[in-house]
Design a protein around this motif. Structure first.
Motif, mmCIF file in Angstrom:
data_model
loop_
_atom_site.group_PDB
_atom_site.id
_atom_site.type_symbol
_atom_site.label_atom_id
_atom_site.label_comp_id
_atom_site.label_asym_id
_atom_site.label_seq_id
_atom_site.Cartn_x
_atom_site.Cartn_y
_atom_site.Cartn_z
ATOM 1 N N GLN A 273 0.840 -1.194 0.000
ATOM 2 C CA GLN A 273 0.000 0.000 0.000
ATOM 3 C C GLN A 273 0.880 1.251 0.000
ATOM 4 O O GLN A 273 2.071 1.182 0.312
ATOM 5 C CB GLN A 273 -0.916 0.001 1.233
ATOM 6 N N GLN B 180 -8.334 5.875 -6.655
ATOM 7 C CA GLN B 180 -7.620 6.439 -5.512
ATOM 8 C C GLN B 180 -6.498 7.371 -5.935
ATOM 9 O O GLN B 180 -5.663 7.731 -5.111
ATOM 10 C CB GLN B 180 -7.040 5.304 -4.651
ATOM 11 N N GLU C 144 -1.827 10.868 -4.907
ATOM 12 C CA GLU C 144 -2.580 9.875 -4.140
ATOM 13 C C GLU C 144 -2.340 10.145 -2.661
ATOM 14 O O GLU C 144 -1.217 10.472 -2.249
ATOM 15 C CB GLU C 144 -2.111 8.466 -4.499
ATOM 16 N N HIS D 224 -3.110 7.615 2.837
ATOM 17 C CA HIS D 224 -4.153 6.733 3.365
ATOM 18 C C HIS D 224 -5.484 7.221 2.814
ATOM 19 O O HIS D 224 -5.736 8.430 2.749
ATOM 20 C CB HIS D 224 -4.159 6.752 4.897
ATOM 21 N N ALA D 225 -6.325 6.284 2.388
ATOM 22 C CA ALA D 225 -7.583 6.658 1.737
ATOM 23 C C ALA D 225 -8.436 7.560 2.614
ATOM 24 O O ALA D 225 -9.174 8.422 2.110
ATOM 25 C CB ALA D 225 -8.356 5.397 1.356
ATOM 26 N N THR D 226 -8.353 7.395 3.934
ATOM 27 C CA THR D 226 -9.209 8.195 4.813
ATOM 28 C C THR D 226 -8.865 9.681 4.785
ATOM 29 O O THR D 226 -9.711 10.513 5.127
ATOM 30 C CB THR D 226 -9.129 7.689 6.266
ATOM 31 N N GLU E 84 -11.025 10.920 2.057
ATOM 32 C CA GLU E 84 -12.429 10.806 2.455
ATOM 33 C C GLU E 84 -12.799 11.880 3.474
ATOM 34 O O GLU E 84 -13.906 12.433 3.442
ATOM 35 C CB GLU E 84 -12.680 9.392 2.991
ATOM 36 N N ARG F 291 -18.086 5.316 -0.361
ATOM 37 C CA ARG F 291 -16.946 5.462 0.559
ATOM 38 C C ARG F 291 -17.529 5.640 1.961
ATOM 39 O O ARG F 291 -17.811 6.767 2.395
ATOM 40 C CB ARG F 291 -16.103 6.681 0.181
#
Length: 934
Positions: A319, A569, A627, A630-632, A635, A678
């Protein structure tokens, strides 16, 4: 996968010009044998095999890495066959074949045995033993048929042939041979470390420091070859990386020292497999069944000492922030110390359109300043194995936008060419896990996936961090960062780079300590705001920074929306720049003098610690993608910007008298994807929500049809007005539920028609226009239950609530319509359900106008009854009988009879008696059941 050898080829490779091998070669070349029988040949094979295995110092002495590795794998093939033949020799079988003559083809059936599987570092030793056992079983089958074909059976007594046949058929021989092979393998592994590496039997020293164990292991097999001065410079420059700070960042508070890479690096946990078929290594679910390993150094040692390392690349996935690039830096430093020539190629810094050789040459020039041609470089290395690290394959994919599906196959072809030319080279490629499905993997490729930190790794990292900064903490009155503090942010702390980010954040006044009681949204707000402030303070006076922070956070939110509304992402710099202009959020910048003007995209995202910037060069143009680490993070920024826009609309409404509020920007951003796709976005919104939001959102929904589309040229993808309308209304519904959690359709909808019908119209619109996974996310986020002519809507209900007084029966006309709709709309799931229920649906009582749809539910409840619950069984039987309306009771009787027969009831008669008391109808059914049971 390591190469498999035929036995005779392995003997020739190790034996060279040995007289015994020459004799064996002659034996294999003649047409018939006069005096040689099977036993004599077997004894000669055993003698030759043991002689070759005893010379392990000779076949390990070759300084050319490829030649030595091939000899090691050939030795394993000899070990497998020798163990089998020794076991056969030890069995007391009644074989007397002295007078038999073997044809050339029959000889080859004995001596030219099929390819022998070789151990591989990604498989445990037990799996290797299973493969050898399968090989021995195939030997048994061939040997039994071979002897039978020679007429041996006719020359033996029946009991003697049974003894011979049983040894092969019942795998007695195979089992004993496996035991002998295992013992011999373990003995060889003591003297030959490569044998231990291949099966993970090398002693693992519990050290976490910078893959230092890899150096210890490889020192055991070092050829002693040294690099010439020109190449030693390259190796020396790689070693320097260990002495540098763990991260290249300007976000370090003044006076703080970052630990060096050598001090803080943690040997990663990992999963590994050999890929093939329809594998999808980009999916976390695909990896779920594979066990997590710890001895990464041992695996690498096994990989680099197998021929497979020079035939196809090892692919390392992880990741963002997992430490893939840092891993290549550490490996390049460690390998340079032990008879390897590491060459690290950051793919973001070389030409994306160049071939593999050109990319290597460009990387060497950028590192050392010397222009070295690859063929000269490889030849000069002599017996040292070059190991090329192609770091950041995902950056080629993302930044260029060009299909690179054959890149790994091109790497394998490059390795094959180099091997054929006598310049063997190993290659390790790194990439983000999420894009791994966009590459074609050569058959037999090893793929390793880096795992997040566990508690032990986090604790050790924090220990090194606190030791390095003990003086800084004392001078500023700060507490060290403890595992209890970071554990509250486990999703971030388990990734190395994000753990560093948390540590840097806490270094500013123990900010993470004081955030213990904060909600997740508030913590993210403080975290991002502080890092943005630090970045701005580098270029602006502190007094101006406060006013600039919000502008930067808005632009970061646009980056997040660029990704979110495209369903991925990451976003390219060009997409982000285009989106800013379309949303009218770009800004003029100060005069850049003689330099080329910077786009808005150049001015925002990549400079922040929590944004990863991928780069690639094509035709001298630097291409970029962004990018979040971390995806959060993305979000949260989406939720934050939506909340800001809603609060701004509230302010507009408070001061506007003659005009309606303008939700143009909100509508533009929320017309391309569902917020429910999401889930963390909704969680953040719940924390940020205000009570005034729901009335505002209801007004926006009700007046939507009276307003024109907003004047923004924002188009992340091609979608017509109906699709955009569907997404926006779905998102307004979610937002309306975020604060209160419960709402009725009559409160939300414009009221153009009956409330339930109007709700159904919107639901069908969302189903038809949203992507399938987004439609499913809506179903997961919202429950809709009819109640007194209205629909009650709930957010995150957990389970669907069905009121007891709801009539779920279907009439025949409704069933026909349901079936027609399923086929007309081609809904596969609905069609399957209807076909499965077809026997019950056919049970229609036309006089009453009802179908088996209602009774079916109660029959299914009977089928779900536990086997030993009498009380629940009585009530379920009564309901099933009461609701059975079709004229033919046989389906009902079949279900009840089957349940009674299979149930574990001591009081079967009592159950039937209790059911009979309920009504005349239940009594009649029970009487028929009683007769059937008797």
């Amino acid at each position: 996968m390591a190469r498999g050898y035929r036995y005779v080829d392995a003997v020739r490779l190790l034996g060279g010009q040995d007289p015994a091998i020459t004799a064996l070669d002659t034996l294999l070349g003649v047409g018939t044998l006069g005096v040689w029988d099977l036993i004599e040949a077997k004894n000669e094979l055993i003698r030759v095999g043991n002689d070759l295995l005893g010379r392990w110092r000779d076949w390990r002495s070759d300084k050319v890495w490829r030649s030595r590795t091939e000899r090691l794998e050939a030795a394993h093939a000899i070990l497998v066959v020798t163990a089998y033949l020794e076991t056969l020799d030890a069995l007391d079988l009644p074989l007397d074949l002295g007078r038999l003559r073997f044809s050339r083809e029959e000889q080859r059936a004995v001596f030219a045995i099929r390819e022998i599987p070789c151990p591989a570092p990604h498989r445990p030793f037990e799996q290797n033993v299973e493969e050898i056992a399968a090989t021995y079983r195939s030997f048994n089958s061939g040997m039994e048929g071979f002897l039978d074909g020679l007429g041996v059976r006719d020359r033996l007594e029946e009991h003697e042939w049974e003894q011979v046949s049983a040894a092969f058929r019942h795998n007695t021989l195979a089992g004993l041979a496996v035991r002998r092979y295992t013992d011999r393998y373990r003995q060889l592994a003591v003297d030959v470390p490569e044998f231990a590496f291949w099966t993970g039997q090398v002693e693992h020293q519990a050290t976490r420091a910078g893959l230092a164990e890899l150096r210890r292991l490889l020192a055991m097999v070092a050829s002693g070859a040294t690099l010439p001065e020109r190449l030693e410079t390259v190796a020396r420059l790689h070693r320097v990386a260990l002495t540098r700070p763990v991260a290249k960042t300007g976000d370090v508070p003044e006076g703080m020292e970052l630990p060096t890479l050598d001090q803080v690096y943690q040997t990663p946990r990992y999963r590994v497999t050999e890929i093939g078929g329809q594998a999808d290594p980009s999916a976390e679910s695909w990896w779920a069944g594979m066990w997590v390993r710890r001895n990464f150094a041992g695996f690498l040692a096994g990989f680099l000492t197998s021929t497979g390392a020079t035939e196809r690349p090892l692919v390392v996935l992880g990741q963002p922030g997992a430490g893939k690039s840092v891993l290549t830096e550490v490996l390049a430093a460690r390998l340079s110390e032990e008879s390897f020539l590491p060459i690290r190629v950051p793919l973001r810094e070389v030409s994306a359109g160049a071939d593999i050789q050109q990319q290597i040459e460009q990387a060497v020039y950028r590192l050392s300043g010397e222009r070295l041609q690859w063929p000269d470089l490889a030849r000069t290395a002599g017996g040292v194995l070059p190991v090329v690290f192609l770091d950041g394959f995902d950056e080629l994919l993302q930044a260029t936008g060009v299909r690179q599906t054959d890149y790994l196959e091109r790497v394998a072809r490059f390795q094959q060419r180099e091997s054929d030319a006598g310049r063997a080279v190993a290659v390790i490629v790194t990439s983000r896990t999420a894009v791994a499905n966009r590459a074609d993997f050569p058959p037999g490729t090893f793929v390793a996936k880096l795992e997040p930190f566990d508690d032990g790794q986090i604790a050790h990292w924090l220990e090194v961090w606190n030791d390095a900064n003990a003086g800084y903490f004392r001078r500023h009155g700060l507490r060290p960062l403890t595992q209890d503090v970071v554990r509250r942010q486990a999703a971030l702390a388990e990734q190395p780079l994000l753990l560093l980010m948390l540590a840097l954040y806490d270094a500013d006044g123990n900010a993470l300590h004081s955030a213990a009681e904060l909600g997740q949204a508030e913590l993210y707000e403080r975290l991002m705001r502080r890092f943005v402030e630090r970045e701005l303070e580098k270029a602006h006076p502190r007094a101006e920074v406060g006013g600039l922070v919000e502008r930067e956070l808005v632009q970061l939110a646009c980056v997040a929306f660029s990704m979110f509304n495209r369903g991925r992402q990451w976003a390219t710099n060009a997409e982000f720049d285009r989106d800013l202009k379309a949303l009218k959020l770009d800004r003029p910048e100060a005069d850049a003098g003689f330099a080329a003007p910077l786009s808005s995209g150049d001015l925002a995202p990549g400079k922040f610690f929590f944004v990863y910037e991928a780069r690639a060069t094509r035709d001298d143009e630097v291409l970029q993608t962004y990018e979040f680490l971390h995806a959060t993070f993305g979000e949260f920024l989406i939720a934050r910007f939506v909340a800001s826009l809603l609060n701004e609309l509230l302010a507009q409404e408070a001061y506007s008298v003659l005009r309606d509020v303008d939700d143009g920007l909100l509508r533009t951003l929320l017309s391309w994807a569902t917020l429910s796709s999401r889930a963390p976005v909704l969680s953040f919104l719940k924390e940020l929500a205000r009570p005034e939001w729901q009335p505002l959102i209801i007004r926006l929904f009700r007046r939507l049809d009276t307003r024109d589309e907003p004047p923004y040229a924002y188009r992340p993808w091609i979608a017509g007005p109906h699709r955009r309308y569907a997404y926006y209304t779905a998102n307004l519904t979610l937002l309306a539920l975020v604060q209160g959690g419960v709402l009725t359709a009559s409160e939300l909808m414009p009221g153009h028609e009956a409330r339930v019908r109007e709700w159904r119209g919107y639901a069908l619109l969302w189903r038809s226009q949203c992507a399938p996974e987004e439609w499913v996310s809506l179903l997961d986020a919202i429950s809709a239950v009819p109640l007194e002519g209205d629909m009650v809507l709930r957010l995150h209900p957990g389970t669907v609530y069905l009121p007891r007084n709801l009539d779920l029966r279907l009439d025949a006309r409704g069933l026909r319509q349901l079936t027609a709709e399923a086929f007309f709309c081609y809904d596969p799931d609905q069609i399957k359900a209807l076909l499965a229920l077809e026997p019950f649906i056919d049970e229609v009582d036309e006089d009453r106008g009802r179908s088996g749809g209602g009774p079916l539910r109660h029959l299914l409840e009977v089928l779900r009854l536990p086997p030993d619950n009498s009380r629940e069984r009585v009530g379920t039987y009564v309901r099933a009988i009461r609701e059975w309306h079709p004229s033919d009771p046989r389906p009902l009787l079949k279900v009840l009879l089957g349940d009674l027969v299979l149930a574990s009831l001591n009081d079967q008669d009592a159950v039937m008696a209790e059911v009979s008391k309920a009504s005349k109808k239940t009594r009649n059914i029970m009487q028929r059941l009683t007769r059937a049971l008797r």
